[in-house]
Scaffold this active site. Sequence first.
Site, PDB file in Angstrom:
ATOM      1  N   LYS A   1       4.173   0.389   1.380  1.00 28.12           N
ATOM      2  CA  LYS A   1       3.255  -0.749   1.564  1.00 28.12           C
ATOM      3  C   LYS A   1       3.750  -2.005   0.854  1.00 28.12           C
ATOM      4  O   LYS A   1       3.392  -3.128   1.224  1.00 28.12           O
ATOM      5  CB  LYS A   1       1.852  -0.373   1.057  1.00 28.12           C
ATOM      6  CG  LYS A   1       1.197   0.764   1.839  1.00 28.12           C
ATOM      7  CD  LYS A   1      -0.059   1.275   1.147  1.00 28.12           C
ATOM      8  CE  LYS A   1      -0.696   2.447   1.872  1.00 28.12           C
ATOM      9  NZ  LYS A   1      -1.828   3.036   1.116  1.00 28.12           N
TER      10      LYS A   1
ATOM     11  N   SER B   1       3.014   5.653   0.209  1.00 27.58           N
ATOM     12  CA  SER B   1       2.402   4.325   0.063  1.00 27.58           C
ATOM     13  C   SER B   1       3.279   3.295  -0.645  1.00 27.58           C
ATOM     14  O   SER B   1       2.925   2.117  -0.654  1.00 27.58           O
ATOM     15  CB  SER B   1       1.069   4.432  -0.672  1.00 27.58           C
ATOM     16  OG  SER B   1       0.093   4.877   0.227  1.00 27.58           O
TER      17      SER B   1
ATOM     18  N   TYR C   1      -4.474   2.182  -6.969  1.00 29.62           N
ATOM     19  CA  TYR C   1      -5.837   2.410  -6.462  1.00 29.62           C
ATOM     20  C   TYR C   1      -6.854   2.344  -7.603  1.00 29.62           C
ATOM     21  O   TYR C   1      -6.759   1.459  -8.454  1.00 29.62           O
ATOM     22  CB  TYR C   1      -5.918   3.755  -5.722  1.00 29.62           C
ATOM     23  CG  TYR C   1      -4.819   3.930  -4.701  1.00 29.62           C
ATOM     24  CD1 TYR C   1      -4.696   3.026  -3.645  1.00 29.62           C
ATOM     25  CD2 TYR C   1      -3.903   4.960  -4.784  1.00 29.62           C
ATOM     26  CE1 TYR C   1      -3.691   3.170  -2.702  1.00 29.62           C
ATOM     27  CE2 TYR C   1      -2.897   5.111  -3.842  1.00 29.62           C
ATOM     28  CZ  TYR C   1      -2.800   4.209  -2.808  1.00 29.62           C
ATOM     29  OH  TYR C   1      -1.818   4.346  -1.890  1.00 29.62           O
TER      30      TYR C   1
HETATM   31  N1  GLU Z   1       0.401   8.187   4.225  1.00 31.47           N
HETATM   32  C1  GLU Z   1      -0.545   8.340   3.178  1.00 31.47           C
HETATM   33  C2  GLU Z   1      -1.954   8.145   3.697  1.00 31.47           C
HETATM   34  O1  GLU Z   1      -2.158   7.263   4.470  1.00 31.47           O
HETATM   35  C3  GLU Z   1      -0.241   7.377   2.069  1.00 31.47           C
HETATM   36  C4  GLU Z   1      -1.189   7.456   0.883  1.00 31.47           C
HETATM   37  C5  GLU Z   1      -0.498   7.250  -0.455  1.00 31.47           C
HETATM   38  O2  GLU Z   1       0.721   7.448  -0.552  1.00 31.47           O
HETATM   39  O3  GLU Z   1      -1.195   6.903  -1.429  1.00 31.47           O
HETATM   40  O4  GLU Z   1      -2.846   8.864   3.394  1.00 31.47           O
END
Ligand code: GLU
Length: 306
Positions: A70, A67, A241
């Site tokens: 992102k 993530s 998060y």
């Molecule tokens: N590829 C992972 C997912 O979509 C990324 C989540 C993360 O790194 O927090 O679940």
Amino acid sequence: MTNLTELQRVLDGIVAAAARISDRGEVADYIPELSAADPAMFGIAVSLASGEVLAAGDARTAFSIQSISKVFTLAMALGRLGDGLWRRVGREPSGLAFNSILQLEQENGRPRNPFVNAGAIVVTDAILAASEPREVLAELLRFVREAAEDGDIHINKEVARSEAGTGHRNRALAHMLKAQGNLHNTPDRVLGTYFHQCALEMSCVQLARAGRFLIGGREAALIAPYNVRRINALMMTCGHYDGSGDFAYRVGLPAKSGVGGGILAVAPRRASIAVWSPGLNAHGNSKLGTMAAEMLADRMGWSVFS
Ligand code: GLU
């Protein structure tokens, strides 16, 4: 000016402290390829605004940034679409898990922020608007390689394939977004791109260097200064998060985590920091990585809250 000898001593001290800890959290296993990561690995790297890169531990071993990607796709989307992006994605913490489906239905398909999975899927959909998936992924690679000044950064196709085989929650999110009119491409096309972006691999040294565009105040900036500010604000409020408040409280730096155990943190005007330890806490953020960022910010006096 940062005292380089002192910083190296702090980094070596953090590696030594991490090595003494046996409860290292749980390695993510919902993406089968990630479950092979060795929980004993630990790396940390700092890329200073002045140009030096200091590192300690397993800082040159590549890991799956997941993530953290992102942050780079958000930078690309803001560059392409500007504020138009915010019609489709919010800018508030979610208070729920990174892959929660609940809120999306309640809030009519507008994800809370660009870092929860639903929001990141919309961001990827937005940059796919006028491009093919392979073009978007090539542009992403160009962006991170240029940011890191390192051509040796790649996407691990095995990891992408592994997530494609098991990413049922992401599939559910993409279909919900489509049903609610907030996905322009097909769910398969967006997810294929999303799984590949998450499968980017970098070492701590490469990631710390790639994050320098967020330090701000550089002459040759990759993105506009107001987007540096905005992305840092989102990292601080949403980058971990439903653990974002705790991370801000403990570390006091904008940061983005990934389930591969990496964390990219920014000490504005000072440094870009990457830390990696594969074991995760209950919120899906690196357990020792958070501890390391806390120690570093504390010992260097780098918290933005001072
Ligand atoms: N590829 C992972 C997912 O979509 C990324 C989540 C993360 O790194 O927090 O679940």
